[in-house]
Design an enzyme around this catalytic site. Sequence first.
Site, PDB file in Angstrom:
ATOM      1  N   ASN A   2       6.008  -1.674  11.320  1.00 54.57           N
ATOM      2  CA  ASN A   2       5.216  -1.169  10.205  1.00 54.57           C
ATOM      3  C   ASN A   2       5.552  -1.997   8.941  1.00 54.57           C
ATOM      4  OD1 ASN A   2       3.621   0.698   8.606  1.00 54.57           O
ATOM      5  ND2 ASN A   2       4.002   2.189  10.246  1.00 54.57           N
ATOM      6  N   ASN A  38       4.993   6.052   3.315  1.00 56.65           N
ATOM      7  CA  ASN A  38       4.282   6.775   2.260  1.00 56.65           C
ATOM      8  C   ASN A  38       4.093   8.268   2.499  1.00 56.65           C
ATOM      9  OD1 ASN A  38       3.938   4.275   0.842  1.00 56.65           O
ATOM     10  ND2 ASN A  38       2.396   3.772   2.379  1.00 56.65           N
ATOM     11  N   THR A  39       4.709   8.787   3.563  1.00 55.79           N
ATOM     12  CA  THR A  39       4.761  10.235   3.753  1.00 55.79           C
ATOM     13  C   THR A  39       6.229  10.614   3.631  1.00 55.79           C
ATOM     14  OG1 THR A  39       2.829  10.306   5.200  1.00 55.79           O
ATOM     15  CG2 THR A  39       4.380  12.124   5.407  1.00 55.79           C
ATOM     16  N   SER A  70       5.747   4.937   8.705  1.00 53.37           N
ATOM     17  CA  SER A  70       5.065   4.635   7.444  1.00 53.37           C
ATOM     18  C   SER A  70       5.917   5.105   6.279  1.00 53.37           C
ATOM     19  CB  SER A  70       3.696   5.312   7.398  1.00 53.37           C
ATOM     20  OG  SER A  70       2.828   4.653   8.274  1.00 53.37           O
ATOM     21  N   LYS A  92       5.813   3.571  17.100  1.00 47.79           N
ATOM     22  CA  LYS A  92       5.756   2.475  16.121  1.00 47.79           C
ATOM     23  C   LYS A  92       6.917   2.595  15.149  1.00 47.79           C
ATOM     24  CE  LYS A  92       2.716   0.109  12.862  1.00 47.79           C
ATOM     25  NZ  LYS A  92       1.337  -0.054  12.399  1.00 47.79           N
ATOM     26  N   PHE A  99      -1.688   8.137   4.426  1.00 48.76           N
ATOM     27  CA  PHE A  99      -2.457   8.756   5.534  1.00 48.76           C
ATOM     28  C   PHE A  99      -3.687   9.532   5.042  1.00 48.76           C
ATOM     29  CE2 PHE A  99       1.640   9.302   8.351  1.00 48.76           C
ATOM     30  CZ  PHE A  99       1.683   7.928   8.537  1.00 48.76           C
ATOM     31  N   ASN A 118       0.835  -1.205   0.000  1.00 47.97           N
ATOM     32  CA  ASN A 118       0.000   0.000   0.000  1.00 47.97           C
ATOM     33  C   ASN A 118       0.865   1.249   0.000  1.00 47.97           C
ATOM     34  OD1 ASN A 118      -0.451   1.865   2.573  1.00 47.97           O
ATOM     35  ND2 ASN A 118       0.203  -0.156   3.316  1.00 47.97           N
TER      36      ASN A 118
HETATM   37  C1  LIG Z   1      -3.599  -0.957   3.632  1.00 45.56           C
HETATM   38  C2  LIG Z   1      -2.740  -0.707   4.822  1.00 45.56           C
HETATM   39  C3  LIG Z   1      -2.747   0.546   5.425  1.00 45.56           C
HETATM   40  C4  LIG Z   1      -1.948   0.789   6.540  1.00 45.56           C
HETATM   41  N1  LIG Z   1      -1.981   2.009   7.138  1.00 45.56           N
HETATM   42  C5  LIG Z   1      -1.267   2.229   8.262  1.00 45.56           C
HETATM   43  C6  LIG Z   1      -1.352   3.464   8.940  1.00 45.56           C
HETATM   44  O1  LIG Z   1      -2.096   4.367   8.554  1.00 45.56           O
HETATM   45  N2  LIG Z   1      -0.600   3.630  10.055  1.00 45.56           N
HETATM   46  C7  LIG Z   1       0.231   2.650  10.540  1.00 45.56           C
HETATM   47  O2  LIG Z   1       0.879   2.853  11.567  1.00 45.56           O
HETATM   48  N3  LIG Z   1       0.314   1.460   9.919  1.00 45.56           N
HETATM   49  C8  LIG Z   1      -0.413   1.227   8.805  1.00 45.56           C
HETATM   50  N4  LIG Z   1      -0.343   0.018   8.184  1.00 45.56           N
HETATM   51  C9  LIG Z   1       0.613  -1.000   8.702  1.00 45.56           C
HETATM   52  C10 LIG Z   1      -0.052  -1.994   9.637  1.00 45.56           C
HETATM   53  O3  LIG Z   1      -0.555  -1.373  10.777  1.00 45.56           O
HETATM   54  C11 LIG Z   1       0.976  -3.074  10.053  1.00 45.56           C
HETATM   55  O4  LIG Z   1       1.998  -2.473  10.807  1.00 45.56           O
HETATM   56  C12 LIG Z   1       1.582  -3.780   8.854  1.00 45.56           C
HETATM   57  O5  LIG Z   1       0.636  -3.976   7.834  1.00 45.56           O
HETATM   58  C13 LIG Z   1       2.154  -5.151   9.230  1.00 45.56           C
HETATM   59  O6  LIG Z   1       1.145  -5.991   9.733  1.00 45.56           O
HETATM   60  P1  LIG Z   1       0.412  -7.120   8.834  1.00 45.56           P
HETATM   61  O7  LIG Z   1       1.494  -7.913   8.167  1.00 45.56           O
HETATM   62  O8  LIG Z   1      -0.397  -7.907   9.824  1.00 45.56           O
HETATM   63  O9  LIG Z   1      -0.437  -6.401   7.865  1.00 45.56           O
HETATM   64  C14 LIG Z   1      -1.124  -0.257   7.062  1.00 45.56           C
HETATM   65  C15 LIG Z   1      -1.127  -1.509   6.459  1.00 45.56           C
HETATM   66  C16 LIG Z   1      -1.926  -1.754   5.359  1.00 45.56           C
HETATM   67  C17 LIG Z   1      -1.906  -3.134   4.737  1.00 45.56           C
END
Ligand SMILES: Cc1cc2nc3c(=O)[nH]c(=O)nc-3n(C[C@H](O)[C@H](O)[C@H](O)COP(=O)(O)O)c2cc1C
Length: 352
Positions: free
Chosen positions: A249, A184-185, A182, A220, A121, A117
């Site tokens: 993350n 993406n910022t 993250s 985080k 934000f 992704n």
């Molecule tokens: C579509 C998507 C959007 C995400 N947006 C955020 C976010 O806004 N803030 C954040 O701290 N992590 C975000 N994450 C990261 C997740 O919170 C997590 O740290 C990461 O996906 C690893 O966990 P997973 O393998 O169980 O998905 C996002 C993940 C995905 C897949």
Amino acid sequence: MMYRLLFTQVLRRFDAEAVHHATVRALALLSTLPLLKRLLHRALAPSDPALRVTAFGVHFPGPLGLAAGFDKDAACAEALAAFGFGHVEVGTITAHAQPGNPRPRLFRDLKQRAIINRMGFNNAGAQAAARRLRRTRGVPVVVGVNIGKTKVVPEAEAVADYVTSAKELAPLADYLVVNVSSPNTPGLRNLQAVELLRPLLAAVKEVADSTPRRTPLLVKIAPDLADDDVDAVADLALELGLDGIIATNTTIRHSGETGGLSGRPLKARSLEVLRRLRARVGDRLTLVSVGGVEDVDDVWERLLAGATLVQGYTGMIYGGPLWAARIHRQLSRRLRRHATTVPELIGRTAGG
Ligand SMILES: Cc1cc2nc3c(=O)[nH]c(=O)nc-3n(C[C@H](O)[C@H](O)[C@H](O)COP(=O)(O)O)c2cc1C
């Protein structure tokens, strides 16, 4: 089984983000239906006392929660709790509303059971989230609030931007998370460098400490930090008296679409970072492990390695709406077989 069929035959044919928004809308609607919400909660929320865990003074009904990024605007936390999550981390929320990156920005990789992704934000801003969080709740739900930097705010003004969000949201959060990881910022992850992170965390902590209940504060981190930098953030968290660290993350170490990769390919590094953190801080900080958690074995392994709480996002996308309830149920059975409880399990294989 049913969900797998629905996913492989129907959902995967639709744009990933469109499915996501439809799901959040349905859950937000469910959040407004008190009877159904309570019935679901009674059927699916963790109720076995052996699953209960207390971290930074907050009681969680089970260790598995929903990671940030799904409920970005705090629209449906109650419904998610009713589906069996022990906590819901909402956000990332920024001080100012922003649209995020242009679409498409969310991609599934079915073979790897992963997601990439680059949402950036997208959210309605801290005030809108605060209004939602102020609504009274019909079912119990532990809500963590994850805050990040508004994209248009320059790095030099990042601290003030986070502080604005913290002031708005800390009083309404069961715990607060500073997200500096993250991908993406632009520039956000630079804030993980200790010399930038110290003033940022110190300023947000002052706000979190000033709420009537003192809101617990966590940071985080990214899986792409070098090991020495993981240690440095851990030392800083101890120095500043933070409550915990959320690791990790998404990763930018992949060859697919631009963005952060989550799900199965992240599992090994996420576990490695958890082990490193545990070796560094022992039980002085609460460790929240996230990244590639797919099933009860993963949750078990993270608890043994020293996580007090575990989170997932991608696992639920591939596992379906009953994912958290199923894992809690399986965990409960396994705990009974081993005559133990979640708090007794934490850190058992971590050594030290
Ligand atoms: C579509 C998507 C959007 C995400 N947006 C955020 C976010 O806004 N803030 C954040 O701290 N992590 C975000 N994450 C990261 C997740 O919170 C997590 O740290 C990461 O996906 C690893 O966990 P997973 O393998 O169980 O998905 C996002 C993940 C995905 C897949």
